[in-house]
Design a protein around this motif. Structure first.
Motif, mmCIF file in Angstrom:
data_model
loop_
_atom_site.group_PDB
_atom_site.id
_atom_site.type_symbol
_atom_site.label_atom_id
_atom_site.label_comp_id
_atom_site.label_asym_id
_atom_site.label_seq_id
_atom_site.Cartn_x
_atom_site.Cartn_y
_atom_site.Cartn_z
ATOM 1 N N ARG A 1 10.463 1.539 11.335
ATOM 2 C CA ARG A 1 10.161 2.750 12.104
ATOM 3 C C ARG A 1 9.723 3.897 11.206
ATOM 4 N NH1 ARG A 1 15.155 1.449 14.886
ATOM 5 N NH2 ARG A 1 14.720 0.566 16.932
ATOM 6 N N GLN A 2 10.339 4.014 10.059
ATOM 7 C CA GLN A 2 10.070 5.146 9.178
ATOM 8 C C GLN A 2 8.998 4.845 8.137
ATOM 9 O OE1 GLN A 2 13.821 6.615 7.560
ATOM 10 N NE2 GLN A 2 14.884 5.792 9.340
ATOM 11 N N ALA A 3 8.425 3.631 8.183
ATOM 12 C CA ALA A 3 7.430 3.213 7.191
ATOM 13 C C ALA A 3 7.969 3.387 5.784
ATOM 14 C CB ALA A 3 6.133 3.996 7.361
ATOM 15 N N LEU A 4 9.222 2.923 5.589
ATOM 16 C CA LEU A 4 9.863 2.996 4.281
ATOM 17 C C LEU A 4 9.851 1.623 3.631
ATOM 18 C CD1 LEU A 4 12.962 5.219 5.106
ATOM 19 C CD2 LEU A 4 10.889 5.895 3.910
ATOM 20 N N PRO A 5 10.053 1.559 2.318
ATOM 21 C CA PRO A 5 10.019 0.273 1.633
ATOM 22 C C PRO A 5 11.171 -0.642 1.990
ATOM 23 C CG PRO A 5 10.680 2.008 0.134
ATOM 24 C CD PRO A 5 10.247 2.671 1.405
ATOM 25 N N TRP A 6 10.866 -1.913 2.165
ATOM 26 C CA TRP A 6 11.915 -2.928 2.284
ATOM 27 C C TRP A 6 11.544 -4.077 1.358
ATOM 28 C CZ3 TRP A 6 16.626 -2.759 3.787
ATOM 29 C CH2 TRP A 6 17.344 -3.946 3.848
ATOM 30 N N PRO A 7 12.102 -4.100 0.123
ATOM 31 C CA PRO A 7 11.671 -5.061 -0.885
ATOM 32 C C PRO A 7 12.205 -6.458 -0.656
ATOM 33 C CG PRO A 7 13.455 -3.723 -1.723
ATOM 34 C CD PRO A 7 13.115 -3.173 -0.364
ATOM 35 N N ARG A 8 11.543 -7.395 -1.302
ATOM 36 C CA ARG A 8 12.086 -8.754 -1.348
ATOM 37 C C ARG A 8 13.350 -8.747 -2.202
ATOM 38 N NH1 ARG A 8 6.835 -11.490 -3.700
ATOM 39 N NH2 ARG A 8 6.958 -9.526 -4.816
ATOM 40 N N ALA A 9 14.208 -9.744 -2.017
ATOM 41 C CA ALA A 9 15.494 -9.761 -2.710
ATOM 42 C C ALA A 9 15.317 -9.688 -4.222
ATOM 43 C CB ALA A 9 16.265 -11.029 -2.333
ATOM 44 N N GLU A 10 14.288 -10.404 -4.734
ATOM 45 C CA GLU A 10 14.110 -10.430 -6.185
ATOM 46 C C GLU A 10 13.547 -9.116 -6.736
ATOM 47 O OE1 GLU A 10 10.622 -12.701 -4.292
ATOM 48 O OE2 GLU A 10 12.766 -12.366 -3.980
ATOM 49 N N ALA B 1 12.482 -1.628 -6.928
ATOM 50 C CA ALA B 1 11.790 -1.086 -5.756
ATOM 51 C C ALA B 1 11.408 0.364 -5.936
ATOM 52 C CB ALA B 1 12.673 -1.223 -4.511
ATOM 53 N N GLY B 2 12.095 1.067 -6.846
ATOM 54 C CA GLY B 2 11.840 2.490 -6.995
ATOM 55 C C GLY B 2 10.453 2.828 -7.476
ATOM 56 N N ASP B 3 9.771 1.907 -8.186
ATOM 57 C CA ASP B 3 8.463 2.258 -8.725
ATOM 58 C C ASP B 3 7.333 1.538 -7.996
ATOM 59 O OD1 ASP B 3 8.873 -0.279 -9.538
ATOM 60 O OD2 ASP B 3 8.822 0.117 -11.697
ATOM 61 N N ARG B 4 7.562 1.222 -6.701
ATOM 62 C CA ARG B 4 6.513 0.538 -5.938
ATOM 63 C C ARG B 4 6.242 1.244 -4.628
ATOM 64 N NH1 ARG B 4 7.566 -5.865 -6.018
ATOM 65 N NH2 ARG B 4 5.584 -5.755 -4.965
ATOM 66 N N PHE C 1 -1.952 -3.220 -0.344
ATOM 67 C CA PHE C 1 -0.996 -4.042 -1.085
ATOM 68 C C PHE C 1 0.116 -3.154 -1.629
ATOM 69 C CE2 PHE C 1 -4.804 -6.721 -1.346
ATOM 70 C CZ PHE C 1 -4.272 -7.924 -0.916
ATOM 71 N N ALA C 2 1.209 -3.778 -2.005
ATOM 72 C CA ALA C 2 2.349 -3.027 -2.542
ATOM 73 C C ALA C 2 2.915 -3.777 -3.728
ATOM 74 C CB ALA C 2 3.414 -2.846 -1.477
ATOM 75 N N ASP C 3 2.211 -3.692 -4.846
ATOM 76 C CA ASP C 3 2.723 -4.336 -6.050
ATOM 77 C C ASP C 3 2.398 -3.480 -7.265
ATOM 78 O OD1 ASP C 3 0.049 -6.823 -5.991
ATOM 79 O OD2 ASP C 3 0.016 -4.702 -6.492
ATOM 80 N N LYS C 4 2.775 -3.951 -8.439
ATOM 81 C CA LYS C 4 2.642 -3.148 -9.649
ATOM 82 C C LYS C 4 1.192 -2.889 -10.034
ATOM 83 C CE LYS C 4 7.024 -3.921 -11.943
ATOM 84 N NZ LYS C 4 7.675 -4.348 -13.185
ATOM 85 N N SER C 5 0.271 -3.676 -9.503
ATOM 86 C CA SER C 5 -1.129 -3.473 -9.839
ATOM 87 C C SER C 5 -1.693 -2.222 -9.185
ATOM 88 C CB SER C 5 -1.954 -4.688 -9.408
ATOM 89 O OG SER C 5 -1.913 -4.835 -8.001
ATOM 90 N N VAL C 6 -0.936 -1.686 -8.168
ATOM 91 C CA VAL C 6 -1.366 -0.466 -7.495
ATOM 92 C C VAL C 6 -0.896 0.727 -8.311
ATOM 93 C CG1 VAL C 6 -1.273 0.884 -5.379
ATOM 94 C CG2 VAL C 6 -1.235 -1.609 -5.259
ATOM 95 N N LYS C 7 -1.831 1.435 -8.912
ATOM 96 C CA LYS C 7 -1.461 2.535 -9.787
ATOM 97 C C LYS C 7 -0.995 3.746 -8.993
ATOM 98 C CE LYS C 7 -4.638 1.170 -13.457
ATOM 99 N NZ LYS C 7 -5.782 1.595 -14.292
ATOM 100 N N LYS C 8 -1.642 4.012 -7.866
ATOM 101 C CA LYS C 8 -1.300 5.184 -7.068
ATOM 102 C C LYS C 8 -0.469 4.751 -5.878
ATOM 103 C CE LYS C 8 -3.306 9.137 -4.646
ATOM 104 N NZ LYS C 8 -4.555 9.806 -4.206
ATOM 105 N N TYR D 1 2.086 -8.128 -0.209
ATOM 106 C CA TYR D 1 2.464 -7.188 0.845
ATOM 107 C C TYR D 1 3.980 -6.987 0.841
ATOM 108 C CZ TYR D 1 -2.213 -8.068 2.668
ATOM 109 O OH TYR D 1 -3.564 -8.178 2.809
ATOM 110 N N ALA D 2 4.414 -5.820 1.266
ATOM 111 C CA ALA D 2 5.839 -5.573 1.467
ATOM 112 C C ALA D 2 6.180 -5.967 2.897
ATOM 113 C CB ALA D 2 6.166 -4.108 1.231
ATOM 114 N N VAL D 3 7.204 -6.789 3.069
ATOM 115 C CA VAL D 3 7.466 -7.394 4.371
ATOM 116 C C VAL D 3 8.899 -7.142 4.815
ATOM 117 C CG1 VAL D 3 7.356 -9.530 5.708
ATOM 118 C CG2 VAL D 3 5.834 -9.203 3.754
ATOM 119 N N SER D 4 9.049 -6.718 6.047
ATOM 120 C CA SER D 4 10.354 -6.624 6.687
ATOM 121 C C SER D 4 10.407 -7.699 7.754
ATOM 122 C CB SER D 4 10.537 -5.233 7.309
ATOM 123 O OG SER D 4 11.742 -5.165 8.013
#
Length: 355
Positions: free
Chosen positions: A325-334, A339-342, A262-269, A303-306
């Motif tokens: 391709r680079q397995a980088l973050p692509w956040p939802r618009a909101e 996005a920097g802390d996820r 998962f990729a949300d604020k509940s993930v501490k690490k 989940y983080a979705v592109s």
């Protein structure tokens, strides 16, 4: 294989240690003298791109030519494949040294600048036409294009393609399936008869055979994996579920089978890019409406979705595909402002009615 030292070094530096079967059979034939046409059949993922990119760079001498006119044309069915080919070509042709291999610490000639590198032009639908006019006016050595947009530019600019002596039809069966037959025949008439032609495909339908007869001269035929288009490394499974249960089935597959983080604020690490890449998942759907539905569903699930679909703006498509391709973050618009802390992993969403 008789490759130039600079080209061989570039291949090794990019991790290409052993050629695949299609590359072993195609490359020596394409760089032989006199040049010979080739028809290659192999499944997706077999290394067909390098099988023609390597001979192309060697045949063009790895350097930009001041004589006006593209020396090579590569026709592909999709924008994403065109982007991939340009990237691979630029990576392998960068730093070509005619006299031999250069090493760290060697004295460099002042003329050894980027202006001497091969020039690659990307001509695809969705990009600004004026920018593409300028790209062609900049005298590219290699044009990588989708047939419809290239024919548009050829007609608008009265572009002469007779300077092209290396022509590739990549994923040729897809080119015909997607309705480019008329454009391909028109482009074929504008190419010189003395060219070297490469036709690569996973299958060989009857329409493609007729096209090959018209465009190739005594080609070498290389056929691999003819029994199956599916890689033996893939594990296949089919699930028959009710329409209302498909979303739940997809979420269960992601969580319990693929174990996508998962990729949300509940993930501490935060999850590393390497871990994210190992869980990359592609979901195909039928329409952009299903893409948007799954984008919202998976985003709500954590989940983080592109996402990507045909009518998406070209700049957005590139951003989405680069992120995937680079397995980088692509956040939802909101979530753009936080996005920097996820930690993010990337998925491409499309649709199947029989998920």
């Amino acid at each position: 294989m008789g490759l130039h030292p600079s080209l061989l070094r570039a291949l090794l530096l990019h991790g290409y240690q052993t050629p695949t079967p299609i590359q072993r059979l195609a490359i020596p034939s394409l760089i032989s003298s006199p040049p010979r046409d080739l028809v290659g059949m192999a499944r997706t993922g077999s290394g067909k791109t390098l099988a023609y990119i390597v001979p192309l760079i060697q045949r063009l001498g790895g350097r930009h030519s001041s004589t006006f006119g593209a020396r090579a044309v590569i026709l592909v069915p999709t924008r994403e494949l065109a982007l991939q080919i340009v990237k691979v070509g630029k990576d392998l042709s960068r730093g070509w040294n005619k006299e031999g291999v250069s090493h760290a610490g060697d004295a460099r000639d002042k003329r050894e600048t980027s202006s001497y590198n091969l020039r690659w032009s990307l001509i695809v639908g969705g990009d600004n036409l004026n920018d593409q006019f300028n790209t062609i006016a900049n005298n590219p050595d290699v044009i990588v294009a989708t047939p419809g947009r290239l024919l548009h530019l050829v007609v608008e600019m009265n572009l002469d393609l007779r300077s092209a002596h290396y022509v590739v039809f990549d994923e040729a069966d897809r080119l015909f399936e997607m309705g480019f037959a008329a454009a391909l025949h028109e482009i074929l008439l504008r190419l010189p008869s003395s060219r070297q032609t490469v036709l690569l495909s996973a299958t060989l339908p009857e329409t493609l055979v007729e096209f090959a007869r018209a465009g190739l001269q005594e080609p070498k035929f290389v056929r691999l994996d003819s029994e199956s288009k599916i890689s033996p490394d893939l594990r296949l499974a089919f699930f028959s579920v009710k329409e209302t249960e498909k979303g739940g089935c997809l979420l269960s597959l992601l969580r319990d089978v693929i174990k996508v983080p998962f990729a949300d604020k509940s993930v501490k690490k935060k999850t590393s890019s390497k871990t994210l890449a190992s869980h990359q998942t592609i979901v195909f759907t039928a329409t952009k409406h299903h893409v948007e539905y799954l984008h919202n569903l998976l985003g709500t699930a954590g989940y983080a979705v592109s996402f990507i679909y045909g009518s998406l703006d070209q700049a957005a498509r590139r951003l989405q595909m680069d992120a995937f391709r680079q397995a980088l973050p692509w956040p939802r618009a909101e979530d753009l402002n936080r996005a920097g802390d996820r930690g993010w992993s990337i998925y491409r969403c499309s649709y199947s009615r029989n998920l």
